[in-house]
Design an enzyme around this catalytic site. Structure first.
Site, short mmCIF file in Angstrom:
data_model
loop_
_atom_site.label_atom_id
_atom_site.label_comp_id
_atom_site.label_asym_id
_atom_site.label_seq_id
_atom_site.Cartn_x
_atom_site.Cartn_y
_atom_site.Cartn_z
N ASP A 44 93.09 -93.88 25.40
CA ASP A 44 92.04 -93.78 26.40
C ASP A 44 92.62 -93.86 27.81
O ASP A 44 93.25 -94.85 28.17
CB ASP A 44 91.02 -94.92 26.20
CG ASP A 44 89.90 -94.88 27.22
OD1 ASP A 44 88.87 -94.26 26.92
OD2 ASP A 44 90.06 -95.47 28.31
N TYR A 49 92.56 -93.49 36.77
CA TYR A 49 93.68 -94.36 36.41
C TYR A 49 95.00 -93.83 36.97
O TYR A 49 95.98 -94.56 37.08
CB TYR A 49 93.83 -94.51 34.90
CG TYR A 49 92.67 -95.15 34.18
CD1 TYR A 49 91.61 -95.73 34.87
CD2 TYR A 49 92.63 -95.17 32.79
CE1 TYR A 49 90.55 -96.31 34.19
CE2 TYR A 49 91.57 -95.75 32.11
CZ TYR A 49 90.53 -96.31 32.81
OH TYR A 49 89.48 -96.87 32.13
N LYS A 78 88.26 -89.37 31.49
CA LYS A 78 86.96 -89.55 32.14
C LYS A 78 86.95 -88.88 33.50
O LYS A 78 87.95 -88.89 34.22
CB LYS A 78 86.65 -91.04 32.31
CG LYS A 78 86.85 -91.89 31.07
CD LYS A 78 86.61 -93.36 31.35
CE LYS A 78 87.14 -94.23 30.24
NZ LYS A 78 88.60 -94.33 30.21
#
Length: 289
Positions: A44, A49, A78
């Site tokens: 993930d 990030y 995401k």
């Protein structure tokens, strides 16, 4: 490994590996490689990030080394709120994630927050899903009232909702809402996110001692038995292995109730989605010019 069957009949591993705050690219790549060697298949990441490229590098290296095939992996990223102003910006954000990772597709792609025009952004995810660029689509940090309105409105319902879920914030009502709409719950910060002290808790330690397991393993097992996918993060090889060794024991109903009793609800000052200051802070975070 156990799997959840998503609403589109894709199998999603029930335990995965998160890379939040692993900003050093080499450290991120090596941690993901260690995770894959240990048996993790769900990885993930997220655009915000800043390590989608490192995850992609680890995936390619793992495949080249014969550790796994691409089909065996379940890679999640995401869309950040900066790219959720409209459908066009969301399309560009999806393409940027794919290009940065170097992957032909993501197994799961999420709206990171219920912010900006997330309905228009969702339409871009639906289009990419229809085109096969995203094998499954979902949301993150959608609280029950937001998720209900969203599911009643969109063309394709989200397959996953990734939210904060741990013994101190159990979110039982949120999980019930997800089940109602056949949305798989996934836990970020499944060990408490560093905001609590579960490793000093007498209840958790007693249960861990009884099963000859660590407190972390007990907490992860608790979420698994609630039907929640977990994605613990660590760059420590021993802990990476420990967090995967959760399939050879089960918690009793009484132990589950004892852990449930630790729930404090929505407390603390970190990640406060209902605070305007937090929302404005997210909107100010830029990942590109």
């Amino acid at each position: 490994m156990e799997y959840a069957l998503l609403s589109n009949n894709i199998k999603m591993p029930m335990a995965g590996f998160g890379v939040f705050q692993v900003t050093d690219k080499e450290e991120c790549k090596q941690s993901v490689l260690n995770a894959i060697r240990t048996g993790y298949r769900l990885i993930d990441t997220a655009a915000v990030y800043g390590n989608e490229d490192a995850v992609g590098d680890a995936v390619r290296e793992a495949i080249a080394a014969g550790l796994c095939t691409r089909e065996e992996l379940f890679i999640t990223s995401k869309l950040w709120v900066q790219d959720m102003a409209n459908s066009d910006s969301a399309r560009q954000g999806i393409e940027a994630s794919l290009q940065k990772s170097g992957l032909a597709y993501f197994d799961l792609y999420l709206l990171h927050q219920a912010m900006r025009d997330y309905f228009s952004a969702w339409r871009a995810l639906e289009e990419a899903y229809d085109a096969g660029k995203l094998k499954a689509i979902g949301v993150s940090n959608f609280y029950p009232h937001v998720l209900a309105n969203f599911c009643e409105t969109v063309r394709i319902k989200p397959m996953v909702n990734q939210v904060e879920l741990h013994p101190y914030f159990a979110q039982t009502d949120a999980i019930e809402t997800m089940k109602y709409y056949n949305v798989q719950p996934e836990a970020w910060a499944p060990l408490g996110g560093g905001r609590h002290n579960p490793f000093d808790n007498a209840i958790l330690q007693a249960i861990a001692d009884h099963h000859k397991k660590s407190v972390a393993q007990v907490i992860l097992r608790w979420n698994l038995q609630r039907g929640v996918t977990v994605i613990p993060k660590s760059t420590n090889a021993r802990r990476i292995e420990e967090n995967m060794a959760i399939w050879d024991f089960s918690l009793t109903d009484e132990e589950m109730k004892q852990i449930n009793s630790l729930d404090l609800g929505y407390v603390g000052e970190s990640v406060k989605h209902f605070k305007p200051e937090f929302v404005r802070g997210c909107l100010d975070v830029k990942i590109h010019d």
